[in-house]
Design a protein around this motif. Structure first.
Motif: not given
Lengths: 214, 232
Positions: A36, A40, A87-88, A91, A94-96, A98, A102, A105-107, B24, B27, B31, B34-35, B38, B150-151, B155
């Motif tokens: 998947a 690239q 998830i950690l 998150q 996403k916060a630090y 970004y 992006k 994403s789905v990976f 979770l 956290v 955050l 901040r998110q 962004n 979004e997803g 590539g």
């Protein structure tokens, strides 16, 4: 009891999965994500790094918990550990950072479903001490990452004529500009990833005789 | 305690789930601000990118305040109505009846004159795709476009957010000579369409490309009255 941190046995934990017991080419695990994300080079590298982080940490955590985990729900416990870690990571990215988040994403979500992680937790971390589990995690993630990067390299080079987004094939070579060359459109589609992995397995087995089954 | 017994298993599972949930949740709460910041900065960057202004996460807010001279919402009849353009959620607006829908418009002062930035939103292959298209004062020629997703598959479909895909939109027109709205067509190789109303799609990303084409069609259609009013 006290063996050196990098004893021969421990080094083997690191190096074995890169060649002799490579998770993709020998154990055939984690194939789905290898198909998947490798269109690239860049996502391949990012995926390799994220899997390394998650696998090493999950291995250590499960290894620390291994004597307390009830046998009947061990798979669920492993899944919770992996999912929580992923998830950690998501998150925090996403916060630090970004922009990196992006790109992933789905990976990030896909890491949870990577069978290598479950496989190593079940087969190794449940029965070994944290340091060994950590090395095993790094080794297996590296074995996975190497294949991902090789596949990503060839698919981006032959499919898009670029590497990490930079053009490698000169514009003047293309048929559209009067040259003789055209990108192979099949390379960007997933079937080609399977074929590239197949070629890697072929090359690896012709070099490494002990992998050949009768 | 018997580690294979039901009691142990239940207690273990309960404690584990509560612990993980607590970690979770805290956290995520810590955050969240901040998110959100962004996300907001990224939106500003995207709006600026559609009028070909490069910005970084650091200077986006400043540039936005300087360049975006006016923002308001209009309804499908092209009349300006009450509302805040920046916080308007296109996803929610799409779900409403056309009469109740409000559509954001951003006016941006650039070196080449006043530009109108219209947000668009639609569906790709795996999830939503969206973007910002800026028009010249003739309300017909595209000045710049910026898309995001979004997803979509990296590539392949995800290439809609790359410059090589967005660049060809510049200078294309969305109305034909007789004043009909034709939007922009996304082509597969071999397809033919008027040069000024079409761009090339992405190999291997046909569904995303077609989704983008439909998104532009639908959303330009909602803005149609506004565009025609401004034009005259």
């Amino acid at each position: 009891m006290s063996e050196p941190l990098f004893s021969k046995k421990n080094i083997k934990l690191l190096s074995d999965p890169i060649n002799d017991s490579n998770p993709i080419t020998v154990q055939v695990l984690g194939i789905c994500s290898a198909l998947a994300v490798t269109a690239q080079l860049k996502p391949s590298i990012v995926m390799a790094i994220s899997v390394t982080a998650v696998l090493a940490l999950a291995n250590v955590i499960v290894s620390l918990l291994r004597n307390t985990i009830p046998n009947r729900i061990r798979i669920i416990v492993q899944l919770v550990v992996i999912a929580a870690l992923v998830i950690l990571v998501d998150q925090i990215l996403k916060a630090y950072v970004y922009d990196v988040s992006k790109q992933l994403s789905v990976f990030v979500g896909l890491i949870i479903t990577n069978c290598i992680i479950m496989g190593r937790l079940e087969a190794f971390a449940l029965g070994n001490r944290p340091w060994q589990s950590f090395l095993d995690g790094i080794g297996n993630a590296a074995g996975y990452g190497v294949i991902l990067i090789i596949v990503g390299f060839f698919r981006e080079l032959l499919g898009s004529g670029s590497l990490l987004g930079y053009k490698i094939i000169p514009e003047s070579w293309y048929i559209a500009n009067g040259g003789f060359y055209e990108n192979n459109g099949l390379m960007v589609l997933s079937p080609m990833a399977l074929i590239v992995v197949g070629v890697i397995i072929w090359v690896q087995r012709s070099k490494n005789r002990k992998l050949i089954e009768n | 305690m018997n580690r294979n017994g039901n009691t142990y298993t239940f207690i273990y599972a309960a404690i584990m789930v509560i612990l993980v949930a607590a970690v979770l949740a805290s956290v995520s709460m810590a955050l969240k601000p901040r998110q959100q910041k962004n996300v907001e900065i990224e939106k500003k960057q995207n709006i600026l990118a559609s009028v070909n202004i490069e910005s970084s996460a650091e200077n986006a807010e400043e540039l936005y305040a300087e360049k975006i001279v006016n923002e308001y919402v209009v309804n499908v009849n092209g009349e300006q109505v009450e509302g805040d353009a920046f916080t308007t959620d296109l996803k929610k607006e799409r779900a409403k009846d056309p009469e109740d829908m409000v559509l954001p418009v951003f006016e941006c002062q650039t070196e080449d004159g006043l530009k109108y930035v219209l947000p668009v939103r639609g569906a790709g292959l795996w999830g939503p795709i969206w973007g910002y298209v800026s028009l010249n004062e003739d309300m017909n020629t595209i000045y710049g476009a910026n898309f995001d997703h979004e997803g979509e598959t990296p590539g392949l479909g995800a290439e809609i957010s790359s410059t090589p895909f967005e660049e060809p939109f510049k200078g294309k027109t969305i109305f034909d000579e007789s004043g009909n709205l034709v939007s922009i067509l996304i082509l597969k190789s071999g397809q033919v369409a008027p040069e000024e109303h079409s761009v090339d799609g992405i190999s291997g990303g046909t569904i995303t490309s077609k989704g983008l084409e439909k998104m532009l069609q639908d959303d330009f259609n909602s803005y149609k009255e506004f565009l025609i009013k401004k034009k005259s």
